[in-house]
Design a protein around this motif. Structure first.
Motif, short mmCIF file in Angstrom:
data_model
loop_
_atom_site.label_atom_id
_atom_site.label_comp_id
_atom_site.label_asym_id
_atom_site.label_seq_id
_atom_site.Cartn_x
_atom_site.Cartn_y
_atom_site.Cartn_z
N CYS A 20 0.78 -1.27 0.10
CA CYS A 20 -0.07 0.04 0.01
C CYS A 20 0.78 1.25 0.17
O CYS A 20 2.14 1.26 0.53
N LEU A 64 -3.79 0.55 -2.99
CA LEU A 64 -3.80 -1.00 -2.62
C LEU A 64 -3.44 -1.98 -3.61
O LEU A 64 -4.17 -1.59 -4.83
N ASN A 88 -8.18 -6.14 0.51
CA ASN A 88 -8.21 -4.64 0.65
C ASN A 88 -9.18 -4.21 1.90
O ASN A 88 -8.73 -3.17 2.56
#
Length: 295
Positions: A20, A64, A88
Motif C-alpha cells: 500500500c 492498494l 483490501n
C-alpha cells in the motif's frame, strides 16, 4: 513514488502482505479514496493522482495492490479477484480506516465493486475507470470490447513452465500491455515501467504471479447478477478511445446498478483504457466532486 509506502499484514489466504502507499500522512479528518491498479501495473499507476494537490487536499489517497501485483504476497499459491477484495477490506481494517471511497482502473473497477458487495458499510462509493462488469463474454465482444481470451491465452501458455532465478518479464509483454492500455507511451515512461515490471515479476515466483494475474483476467466471473445489490453511489468514467472495453458496454452495464443511490456514466473524449494515466485532470476533478458530494 514520493509518498509513504508500506505493507500491511492481514490474515487472508493463509496470511498475506498487502502493498500500500499513501500520498501523504493519513489525516483522519479527510475521507479516504482507495486506488486499485490495473492488470500487472502497481501503485505507481497513480503517480499523477498522488502529485495532484487538489485531490490530495480532498481525500486521503491510499493505493492498494491486488494479489499478483506490486508488493502484495499471499501464503497460498492461488487467488481470485474476490480474494483481492477481501484483502483490501482487511488492509483497511488493519490501518484503522472504517469507511472509504474506492476507485479502480479496469480490473480495479471490478475489485472495487466486489468490495462494495462484501462490505456495504465500509464502501461509501465506487469510481470505476475503463472497466467491465462482465466476464470475457461473447456479449461484450459483440459490443466492441476486446477479445480478452485471444489476448490472454498465449500469455497463460507462454508462462506455464518454471523458470530460473534470472528470469524477468519480457519487454514485449510490457509494450503489449501499454499499447493496448494507452496507445503506447513515451520512451522515458517506458523505461520507468520496464524497471517496475522487472522488479515485480522476477524469477519463478514472479512468473507464477504474472501467469495467475492473466488467468484471473481471462477466466473471471461476471457480476451482472449481483450489481442490483450495490447500495452505494457509482460513478463510471470511460474514455472514448478505450481499446479494451467499449463505451457501448459501459452504457449497458451502468443501468444494472438499479439500487444504487446514483449510477452515472461519464465519457471522456479521447480517454484511453488506463484513464487515470491518460486523462488525470478530468479523472481527478470528477473524483473530487464525487467525494465531496457523497462524503
Amino acid at each position: 513514488m514520493s509518498n509513504i509506502e508500506r505493507t500491511v499484514e492481514i490474515p487472508h489466504l493463509g496470511g498475506s502482505t498487502v502493498g500500500c502507499a499513501f500520498a501523504r500522512p493519513y489525516d483522519p479528518a479527510l475521507p479516504t479514496l482507495v486506488l486499485i491498479n490495473s492488470y500487472t501495473t502497481s501503485a505507481e499507476l497513480y503517480r499523477p493522482q498522488f502529485a495532484d494537490p487538489a485531490l490530495g487536499s480532498a481525500a486521503n489517497l491510499l493505493a492498494l495492490e491486488p494479489y499478483g501485483h506490486g508488493r502484495t504476497r499471499a501464503s497460498y499459491q492461488h487467488f481470485t479477484y474476490w480474494d483481492s477484495a477481501v484483502a483490501n477490506l482487511q488492509a483497511l481494517e488493519a490501518l484503522g480506516i472504517h469507511e472509504a471511497f474506492v476507485l479502480g482502473t479496469s480490473q480495479g473497477g471490478w475489485v472495487a465493486v466486489r468490495m462494495a458487495l462484501l462490505a456495504p458499510d465500509v464502501v461509501k462509493g465506487v469510481i470505476a475507470l475503463g472497466t467491465s462488469m462482465d466476464f470475457e463474454s461473447p456479449r461484450s465482444r459483440d459490443l466492441g470490447c476486446w477479445d480478452g481470451i485471444g489476448f490472454n491465452t498465449p500469455i497463460v501458455d507462454a508462462f506455464a513452465d518454471p523458470v530460473g532465478d534470472d528470469w524477468v518479464v519480457p519487454d514485449q509483454f510490457v509494450d503489449d500491455v501499454f499499447d493496448a492500455a494507452l496507445g503506447g507511451i513515451s520512451g522515458e515512461e517506458r523505461e520507468f515501467w520496464l524497471a517496475v515490471y522487472r522488479a515485480n515479476y522476477a524469477g519463478d515466483a514472479g512468473r507464477h504471479r504474472l501467469r495467475l494475474s492473466t488467468v484471473n483476467l481471462r477466466d473471471r466471473d461476471g457480476l451482472h447478477g449481483r450489481l442490483d445489490e450495490v447500495r452505494c453511489p457509482v460513478l463510471w468514467l470511460h474514455g472514448t478511445a478505450d481499446q479494451v472495453y467499449s463505451v457501448a458496454n459501459a452504457e449497458e452495464e451502468i443501468r444494472m446498478f438499479t439500487r444504487a443511490p446514483e449510477a452515472r456514466l461519464e465519457t471522456i473524449e479521447g480517454g484511453q483504457h488506463f484513464l487515470s494515466a491518460s486523462n488525470p485532470a478530468e479523472v481527478d476533478s470528477a473524483a473530487i466532486e464525487f467525494v465531496k458530494r457523497w462524503g
